[in-house]
Design an enzyme around this catalytic site. Structure first.
Site, PDB file in Angstrom:
ATOM      1  N   SER A  94       0.910  -1.351  -0.071  1.00  0.00           N
ATOM      2  CA  SER A  94       0.152  -0.048   0.190  1.00  0.00           C
ATOM      3  C   SER A  94       0.686   1.194   0.056  1.00  0.00           C
ATOM      4  CB  SER A  94      -0.863  -0.058   1.294  1.00  0.00           C
ATOM      5  OG  SER A  94      -2.202  -0.219   0.830  1.00  0.00           O
ATOM      6  N   LEU A 134      -8.932  11.363  -2.148  1.00  0.00           N
ATOM      7  CA  LEU A 134      -9.839  11.459  -2.832  1.00  0.00           C
ATOM      8  C   LEU A 134     -11.103  11.049  -2.251  1.00  0.00           C
ATOM      9  CD1 LEU A 134     -10.958  11.755  -6.151  1.00  0.00           C
ATOM     10  CD2 LEU A 134     -10.826   9.037  -6.397  1.00  0.00           C
ATOM     11  N   LEU A 243      -5.824   6.068 -10.543  1.00  0.00           N
ATOM     12  CA  LEU A 243      -6.359   4.609  -9.997  1.00  0.00           C
ATOM     13  C   LEU A 243      -5.969   3.659 -10.846  1.00  0.00           C
ATOM     14  CD1 LEU A 243      -9.789   5.973  -8.421  1.00  0.00           C
ATOM     15  CD2 LEU A 243      -7.417   5.513  -7.335  1.00  0.00           C
ATOM     16  N   ASN A 244      -5.925   3.812 -12.202  1.00  0.00           N
ATOM     17  CA  ASN A 244      -5.683   2.573 -13.176  1.00  0.00           C
ATOM     18  C   ASN A 244      -4.425   2.191 -12.777  1.00  0.00           C
ATOM     19  OD1 ASN A 244      -8.134   3.361 -14.704  1.00  0.00           O
ATOM     20  ND2 ASN A 244      -7.056   4.678 -16.136  1.00  0.00           N
ATOM     21  N   ARG A 247      -4.502   0.296  -9.420  1.00  0.00           N
ATOM     22  CA  ARG A 247      -5.244  -1.167  -9.259  1.00  0.00           C
ATOM     23  C   ARG A 247      -4.458  -2.038 -10.116  1.00  0.00           C
ATOM     24  NH1 ARG A 247     -11.191   2.276 -11.381  1.00  0.00           N
ATOM     25  NH2 ARG A 247     -11.851   2.949  -9.153  1.00  0.00           N
ATOM     26  N   GLU A 367      -9.577   1.324  -3.741  1.00  0.00           N
ATOM     27  CA  GLU A 367      -9.349   1.485  -4.930  1.00  0.00           C
ATOM     28  C   GLU A 367     -10.498   1.074  -5.759  1.00  0.00           C
ATOM     29  OE1 GLU A 367      -6.671   2.596  -6.446  1.00  0.00           O
ATOM     30  OE2 GLU A 367      -5.036   2.408  -4.907  1.00  0.00           O
ATOM     31  N   GLY A 368     -11.915   1.022  -5.532  1.00  0.00           N
ATOM     32  CA  GLY A 368     -12.881   0.521  -5.893  1.00  0.00           C
ATOM     33  C   GLY A 368     -13.306  -0.695  -5.466  1.00  0.00           C
ATOM     34  N   THR A 369     -14.485  -0.803  -5.116  1.00  0.00           N
ATOM     35  CA  THR A 369     -15.084  -2.042  -4.225  1.00  0.00           C
ATOM     36  C   THR A 369     -15.185  -3.126  -5.334  1.00  0.00           C
ATOM     37  OG1 THR A 369     -17.257  -1.439  -4.402  1.00  0.00           O
ATOM     38  CG2 THR A 369     -16.139  -0.641  -2.430  1.00  0.00           C
TER      39      THR A 369
END
Ligand code: TGC
Ligand code: FAD
Length: 388
Positions: A94, A134, A243-244, A247, A367-369
């Protein structure tokens, strides 16, 4: 007995440089991190010594060009670094994800030449630590509705609002923060520790990522010099592009956590005897191990292919979403099955599995669920957005 699975000979597809990079991070994880990480995690303490050491190792912004302090490596190397770090602990991956993909990437991609020269070499060396703001208390999966805002005051911007669940925030020297301007356009800003009106309180009592520091970013009439805005990006696609990258790194990283669980379970099952036989000789345990190695192999193929696409700048955000979602779920399932193979010992801190499992409960959300990434795939294949 092969503790690190490579069932489909993916190593044959890697370059010598890839293997060297992987080995150097693996050696660091084995010698410096593994002996101490359980203690830090149990104490809910960040192992601060890692920051400079990760800098020396080249784990911060490995794909940033050397002129800005990076290692100038490709994205497959970045993925392999994330994989090896997460074999140790998701908290440490992380820290490297945030520093590389969420702080150095936006400064390199959207920043001015002055910003790049001022921050990137120090971030790469681990002399400076960054955070990425964010998520807000009222807006997690829906960052486009953020309330944090800037008002143009002529000489400076006035920043108000709050970000929540921010990795590194209480210990970060700088934060890349996303806020809306008076026209409602999302802008990126570089916030420095010590700016008047800016505080970063810690979030306590986490059962997950206990060796990583999480906190808030609170802005109460903070005056932001105009040179601190990222000049080359406007709109939500700015943070989404960061984020791309993050992720992508997570899709690789969690393969490392899964491998660590698998190798622990395999070794234990061969040594632990019940009914006068190693438990590895029982069909039920072999089923678990065989299915685990199959799932890890599929995930390894996904990230290898994604890496080759990203190295050609052809990886689509939708492909990254699918890989993140699939691989994190795979790692969580592997952790749960591996823990059972160890019986009661599976919950002990003498083995890494329970720690990985608890960490992965954050990774499946940040990072997006898991749900959001499924909806991204759903939108891609049907053309119908099901978010709203
Ligand atoms: P939507 O209308 O779809 O898009 C708005 C604009 O953004 C563009 N865009 C992207 N661009 C590049 N890459 C992507 N992946 C993109 N996704 C969207 C899009 O093209 C559009 O651009 P433009 O020019 O047309 O304006 O946005 P929406 O409001 O409908 O939301 C879509 C949704 C839900 C998929 C998205 O917002 C989302 O992914 N939500 C999840 C939020 C999230 O992942 N937060 C993560 C916070 S950071 C974090 O967790 C760090 S953990 C760190 C660690 O410790 O490792
Ligand atoms: P919510 O958005 O409130 O979602 C709650 C539930 O509702 C989820 O199950 C979700 O899938 C579901 N849901 C939401 N919308 C929909 C929908 N349209 N359809 C179906 N289901 C839906 N953020 C940062 O900005 N920077 C960081 O450094 C950072 N670090 C983090 C570190 C940790 C340890 C954690 C746990 C989080 C971190 N985050 C960070 C925040 C993280 O990105 C958010 O938690 C995540 O995006 C989800 O937002 P939320 O928690 O507000 O959940």
């Amino acid at each position: 007995m092969k503790l690190t699975p490579d069932y489909f000979q993916i190593d044959d597809l890697l370059s010598e440089e890839h293997k060297l990079v992987r080995q150097s991070v693996r050696d660091w994880v084995d010698s410096r991190l593994k002996p101490v990480i359980d203690d830090y995690s149990q104490r809910h303490e960040f192992p601060s010594f890692i920051v400079k050491e990760l800098g020396k190792l080249g784990a911060f912004g490995p794909y940033i060009p050397e002129e800005y302090g990076g290692a100038g490596l490709d994205h497959t190397s970045y993925g392999l670094i994330m994989q090896e770090l997460e074999r140790g602990d998701s908290s440490i991956r992380s820290v490297a994800s945030v520093q590389s993909s969420l702080v150095m990437y936006p400064i390199y991609t959207f920043g001015s030449e002055n910003q790049k020269k001022k921050y990137l070499p120090q971030l790469a060396a681990g002399e400076m630590l960054g955070a990425f703001g964010l998520t807000e208390p009222n807006h997690g999966s829906d960052p486009g509705s953020m309330e944090t805002k800037i008002i143009d005051k002529g000489d400076y911007y006035l920043l108000n609002g709050a970000k929540m669940w921010i990795t590194n925030s209480p210990i970060a020297d700088i934060a890349v923060v996303w806020a809306k301007d008076e026209e409602g356009i999302v802008r990126g800003l570089i916030i420095e520790k010590g700016m008047e009106g800016f505080t970063a309180p810690e979030t306590h009592n986490k059962w997950s990522l206990r060796a990583s520091v999480t906190g808030e970013l609170v802005f109460d009439n903070v005056k932001i010099p105009k040179e601190n805005i990222l000049p080359n990006i406007q709109g939500l696609k700015g943070p989404m592009m960061c984020l791309n990258s993050a992720r992508y790194g997570i899709a690789w990283g969690v393969v490392g956590a899964a491998i660590d669980c698998y190798s622990t379970a395999l070794q234990y099952s061969l040594e632990r005897k019940q009914f006068d036989k190693p438990i590895a000789s029982f069909q039920l345990q072999q089923k678990k191990l065989a299915e685990i190695v199959t799932e890890i192999t599929k995930a390894q193929l996904v990230v290898w292919r994604l890496g080759t696409l990203r190295d050609k700048d052809q990886a689509k955000p939708t492909q990254i979403s699918m890989a993140k979602r699939n691989n994190v779920e795979m790692a969580l399932n592997v952790a749960r099955e591996s823990r059972q193979i160890l019986g009661a010992m599976g919950i002990s801190g003498d083995f890494p599995i329970m720690r990985h499992m608890m960490n992965l409960e954050s990774v499946v959300t940040y990072e997006g669920t898991h749900d959001v990434h499924l909806l991204i795939t759903g939108l891609d294949i049907t053309g119908i957005p099901a978010f709203k």
